[in-house]
Scaffold this motif. Structure first.
Motif, PDB file in Angstrom:
ATOM      1  N   VAL A   5       0.870  -1.177   0.000  1.00 41.40           N
ATOM      2  CA  VAL A   5       0.000   0.000   0.000  1.00 41.40           C
ATOM      3  C   VAL A   5       0.909   1.229   0.000  1.00 41.40           C
ATOM      4  O   VAL A   5       1.658   1.432   0.964  1.00 41.40           O
ATOM      5  CB  VAL A   5      -0.913   0.024   1.249  1.00 41.40           C
ATOM      6  CG1 VAL A   5      -1.787   1.272   1.230  1.00 41.40           C
ATOM      7  CG2 VAL A   5      -1.753  -1.239   1.320  1.00 41.40           C
ATOM      8  N   ALA A   7       2.661   4.519   0.742  1.00 31.53           N
ATOM      9  CA  ALA A   7       2.593   5.323   1.966  1.00 31.53           C
ATOM     10  C   ALA A   7       3.509   6.533   1.803  1.00 31.53           C
ATOM     11  O   ALA A   7       4.653   6.522   2.265  1.00 31.53           O
ATOM     12  CB  ALA A   7       2.997   4.489   3.178  1.00 31.53           C
ATOM     13  N   ALA A 192       2.049  -4.003  11.714  1.00 31.54           N
ATOM     14  CA  ALA A 192       2.930  -4.471  10.636  1.00 31.54           C
ATOM     15  C   ALA A 192       3.404  -5.891  10.918  1.00 31.54           C
ATOM     16  O   ALA A 192       3.461  -6.735  10.008  1.00 31.54           O
ATOM     17  CB  ALA A 192       4.117  -3.521  10.492  1.00 31.54           C
ATOM     18  N   ARG A 195       0.733  -8.328   9.937  1.00 32.77           N
ATOM     19  CA  ARG A 195       0.605  -8.519   8.486  1.00 32.77           C
ATOM     20  C   ARG A 195       1.772  -9.304   7.907  1.00 32.77           C
ATOM     21  O   ARG A 195       1.617 -10.064   6.946  1.00 32.77           O
ATOM     22  CB  ARG A 195       0.506  -7.167   7.785  1.00 32.77           C
ATOM     23  CG  ARG A 195      -0.896  -6.567   7.870  1.00 32.77           C
ATOM     24  CD  ARG A 195      -0.974  -5.272   7.103  1.00 32.77           C
ATOM     25  NE  ARG A 195      -0.761  -5.441   5.688  1.00 32.77           N
ATOM     26  CZ  ARG A 195      -0.422  -4.443   4.866  1.00 32.77           C
ATOM     27  NH1 ARG A 195      -0.258  -3.222   5.358  1.00 32.77           N
ATOM     28  NH2 ARG A 195      -0.241  -4.670   3.585  1.00 32.77           N
ATOM     29  N   GLN A 444      -1.851   3.407  11.049  1.00 32.25           N
ATOM     30  CA  GLN A 444      -1.982   2.827   9.708  1.00 32.25           C
ATOM     31  C   GLN A 444      -0.784   3.178   8.826  1.00 32.25           C
ATOM     32  O   GLN A 444      -0.233   2.326   8.128  1.00 32.25           O
ATOM     33  CB  GLN A 444      -3.275   3.331   9.064  1.00 32.25           C
ATOM     34  CG  GLN A 444      -3.585   2.681   7.731  1.00 32.25           C
ATOM     35  CD  GLN A 444      -4.867   3.209   7.155  1.00 32.25           C
ATOM     36  OE1 GLN A 444      -5.115   4.415   7.124  1.00 32.25           O
ATOM     37  NE2 GLN A 444      -5.724   2.311   6.700  1.00 32.25           N
ATOM     38  N   TRP A 445      -0.386   4.449   8.875  1.00 32.84           N
ATOM     39  CA  TRP A 445       0.752   4.876   8.055  1.00 32.84           C
ATOM     40  C   TRP A 445       2.015   4.147   8.502  1.00 32.84           C
ATOM     41  O   TRP A 445       2.807   3.688   7.674  1.00 32.84           O
ATOM     42  CB  TRP A 445       0.905   6.384   8.197  1.00 32.84           C
ATOM     43  CG  TRP A 445       2.013   6.983   7.384  1.00 32.84           C
ATOM     44  CD1 TRP A 445       1.972   7.342   6.065  1.00 32.84           C
ATOM     45  CD2 TRP A 445       3.328   7.310   7.837  1.00 32.84           C
ATOM     46  NE1 TRP A 445       3.182   7.870   5.679  1.00 32.84           N
ATOM     47  CE2 TRP A 445       4.026   7.862   6.751  1.00 32.84           C
ATOM     48  CE3 TRP A 445       3.982   7.193   9.062  1.00 32.84           C
ATOM     49  CZ2 TRP A 445       5.350   8.301   6.838  1.00 32.84           C
ATOM     50  CZ3 TRP A 445       5.301   7.624   9.165  1.00 32.84           C
ATOM     51  CH2 TRP A 445       5.972   8.173   8.064  1.00 32.84           C
ATOM     52  N   GLU A 447       2.213   1.217   9.915  1.00 30.31           N
ATOM     53  CA  GLU A 447       2.087  -0.176   9.463  1.00 30.31           C
ATOM     54  C   GLU A 447       2.493  -0.316   7.992  1.00 30.31           C
ATOM     55  O   GLU A 447       3.300  -1.172   7.628  1.00 30.31           O
ATOM     56  CB  GLU A 447       0.636  -0.620   9.661  1.00 30.31           C
ATOM     57  CG  GLU A 447       0.284  -1.945   9.021  1.00 30.31           C
ATOM     58  CD  GLU A 447      -1.230  -2.148   8.977  1.00 30.31           C
ATOM     59  OE1 GLU A 447      -1.957  -1.432   9.693  1.00 30.31           O
ATOM     60  OE2 GLU A 447      -1.682  -3.026   8.224  1.00 30.31           O
ATOM     61  N   HIS A 448       1.936   0.546   7.153  1.00 34.01           N
ATOM     62  CA  HIS A 448       2.220   0.426   5.716  1.00 34.01           C
ATOM     63  C   HIS A 448       3.691   0.672   5.411  1.00 34.01           C
ATOM     64  O   HIS A 448       4.294  -0.034   4.588  1.00 34.01           O
ATOM     65  CB  HIS A 448       1.358   1.426   4.933  1.00 34.01           C
ATOM     66  CG  HIS A 448      -0.098   1.143   4.979  1.00 34.01           C
ATOM     67  ND1 HIS A 448      -0.609  -0.133   5.036  1.00 34.01           N
ATOM     68  CD2 HIS A 448      -1.182   1.976   4.973  1.00 34.01           C
ATOM     69  CE1 HIS A 448      -1.924  -0.096   5.062  1.00 34.01           C
ATOM     70  NE2 HIS A 448      -2.300   1.172   5.045  1.00 34.01           N
ATOM     71  N   ARG A 449       4.285   1.664   6.062  1.00 31.32           N
ATOM     72  CA  ARG A 449       5.691   1.978   5.780  1.00 31.32           C
ATOM     73  C   ARG A 449       6.601   0.805   6.147  1.00 31.32           C
ATOM     74  O   ARG A 449       7.529   0.456   5.401  1.00 31.32           O
ATOM     75  CB  ARG A 449       6.122   3.226   6.573  1.00 31.32           C
ATOM     76  CG  ARG A 449       5.415   4.502   6.198  1.00 31.32           C
ATOM     77  CD  ARG A 449       5.971   5.186   4.999  1.00 31.32           C
ATOM     78  NE  ARG A 449       7.308   5.698   5.186  1.00 31.32           N
ATOM     79  CZ  ARG A 449       7.867   6.581   4.351  1.00 31.32           C
ATOM     80  NH1 ARG A 449       7.206   7.033   3.303  1.00 31.32           N
ATOM     81  NH2 ARG A 449       9.114   6.999   4.536  1.00 31.32           N
ATOM     82  N   ASN A 452       6.054  -2.165   3.768  1.00 34.89           N
ATOM     83  CA  ASN A 452       6.662  -1.876   2.461  1.00 34.89           C
ATOM     84  C   ASN A 452       8.172  -2.060   2.501  1.00 34.89           C
ATOM     85  O   ASN A 452       8.770  -2.610   1.567  1.00 34.89           O
ATOM     86  CB  ASN A 452       6.333  -0.444   2.040  1.00 34.89           C
ATOM     87  CG  ASN A 452       4.873  -0.267   1.678  1.00 34.89           C
ATOM     88  OD1 ASN A 452       4.129  -1.239   1.569  1.00 34.89           O
ATOM     89  ND2 ASN A 452       4.456   0.972   1.511  1.00 34.89           N
TER      90      ASN A 452
END
Length: 507
Positions: A5, A7, A192, A195, A444-445, A447-449, A452
């Motif tokens: 996703v 970010a 993170a 996931r 959320q940010w 987690e995505h960073r 990634n």
């Protein structure tokens, strides 16, 4: 691996290697926006004025060979390109500017940078920056897709009836306490970890209840201060970690300055608001292997399913410490070498006390082999492991996996300013307990960073395994024959390997 996703940076002007400037001659014809495939020149419908370039996406002077090189194609010659002067002052010798920018790119996109950045090697002049994988043998290349490569690690090798815990990447998050980092960062790291099917660690500041939904992916830590240690939170954890020492400051214990002890931190640690907190060194109840076993038995009795990890620094007799931990009943021995630590660790300790991790790993690995117990304990390493290639080198030296701390914070746009422990804490809202600063990030940010970044790392791991003719990280453990140290090569041989950055920095 989980879905990527995008970010993007939280800041209006992300830092890149290059800068592009547009002068007054620009007529906003929009040609540069149509030409650039990297999205450097955004242009929106019904908005005719030029917009500041997103120059962190620019591939720089390497673009001169392309038909879409905006500098040359601009009909008004209104664009100029240069190296970003901030690179001279950004980062430090272990985390140079290009390594920081490369990791920000990976955290934003989940892909390896296309810009000419050196993100695998630092400017330290030693350690992992001097170690390389041998030049690949084309005949050994294993032509398998990433999906068929195995990067998992088994944490319970004892076969003692406790949970069989396998993490899908050879890394988990290091301990960062509630008090040292912002709560959205702590929870985002746990999200993170879920996931990625790996773990993160609370550090020694207690167990915020916001972590309970992710409990199967959270290690709880028991350290010398016993801050926030409660039996009910030990019951949450699949892995309980005893922290005896940190490689960045062995013999010094921990120190949380009073400015960061807010009412919430004080309540969690059962202490007084505004008072500086010290974790003594060492555990004053442990002076022998028998005392150590008593600790481990205590945790095993409280939580019959949990695995027990023992985190130690790297003194010269670290091999004896490791084998003692095995016989005391530990499932994981976590070696923490000297390069790690954030701004909370004094430089005099980080640079002068513990053994560098690249020496400690093979020493312990080989000693456990000679004692016949290497295949019954999981060996985890940490301490200045910054990149995907550092992870692979640590495993080739003998570790089963590694713990990552600073790199996860770099993914959140840490600039390594070293002010983690000063006043209100991090100006970027990462290592702070100030609610106003802390909510510059979101769970959320975060987690995505982090997801990634590890997704991009896995692409490098798979390529490295393929070049070595291996299918799994398990096959790489202890394969020091695949590594070379540049200092021990003849000059002609050394020239075949990529040199590490070597320049004077402004710090």
């Amino acid at each position: 691996m989980p879905e990527i996703v995008p970010a993007p940076s939280r800041f209006r002007n992300p830092i890149g290697k290059y800068t592009i400037r547009r002068n007054m001659r620009c007529t906003s014809c929009g040609l540069c926006a149509r030409l650039c495939p990297y999205g450097v020149h955004p242009r929106y419908d019904n908005y005719s004025r030029p917009i500041r370039p997103k120059d962190h996406r620019c591939i720089g002077f390497a673009c001169q060979q392309n038909d879409f090189y905006c500098i040359a194609r601009c009909p008004e010659k209104a664009l100029t390109l240069r190296i970003n002067p901030i690179l001279e002052t950004l980062g430090d010798y272990r985390w140079p500017a290009e390594m920081l920018i490369g990791h920000w790119h990976m955290a934003e996109t989940g892909n390896l940078p296309v810009i000419d950045l050196e993100y695998d090697l630092g400017n330290s002049g030693g350690g992992f920056d001097k170690i390389r994988f041998r030049l690949p043998d084309p005949e050994a290349y294993l032509n398998l897709p990433d999906e068929q490569m195995d990067t998992s690690v088994d944490l319970n090798k004892r076969g003692d009836g406790r949970i069989e815990k396998t993490i899908f990447i050879p890394c988990y998050g290091g301990g960062m306490s509630f008090g040292s980092t912002a709560l959205p960062v702590i929870v985002g790291r746990a999200r993170a970890a879920r996931r990625l099917n790996t773990l993160t660690c609370t550090g020694e500041g207690g167990y915020p209840l916001e972590l309970v939904p992710y409990a199967e992916h959270v290690i709880t830590q028991i350290a010398t201060g016993l801050f926030g240690v409660r039996e009910e939170t030990i019951l949450f954890a699949p892995v309980v970690e005893f922290k005896y020492a940190q490689g960045a400051k062995p013999g010094l214990g921990g120190h949380l300055l009073g400015d960061k002890v807010t009412p919430k931190v004080a309540a969690m640690r059962e202490t007084v608001v505004g008072n500086a907190l010290f974790s003594p060194f060492p555990f004053h109840s442990v002076y022998s292997v028998e005392d150590h076993k008593k600790h481990i038995d205590w945790v095993k009795a409280i939580n019959p399913r949990a695995l027990v990890s023992v985190k130690v620094s790297t003194p010269t007799d670290v091999d004896m410490v490791a084998v003692g931990s095995y016989y005391a009943g530990a499932h994981i021995v976590h070696l923490d070498g000297s390069y790690g630590g954030t701004g909370a660790a004094p430089d005099i300790a980080k640079k002068n006390i513990a053994m560098p991790i690249e020496y400690a790993i093979p020493k312990v690995h080989q000693f456990l082999q000679s004692e016949g117990v290497r295949d019954k304990i999981c060996l985890i390493a940490s301490g200045g492991i910054r990149s995907a290639m550092d992870v692979a080198k640590a495993i080739a030296l003998g570790a089963d996996g590694v713990v990552i701390g600073t790199a996860e914070l770099v993914a959140l746009e840490c600039v390594r300013c070293g002010n983690c422990e000063s006043g209100r804490g991090c100006a970027r809202g990462i290592a702070t307990t100030d609610s106003e600063l802390g909510y510059m990030t979101s769970e959320q940010w975060t987690e995505h960073r982090i997801v990634n970044m590890y997704t991009a790392w896995r692409k490098q791991w798979c390529q490295t395994l393929r070049q070595c003719g291996l299918r799994s990280f398990r096959e790489l453990v202890g394969r020091t024959d695949l590594l070379v140290h540049l200092d021990y090569l003849e000059e002609d041989e050394r020239k075949k390997y990529v040199p590490a950055p070597n320049y004077k920095m402004v710090i």
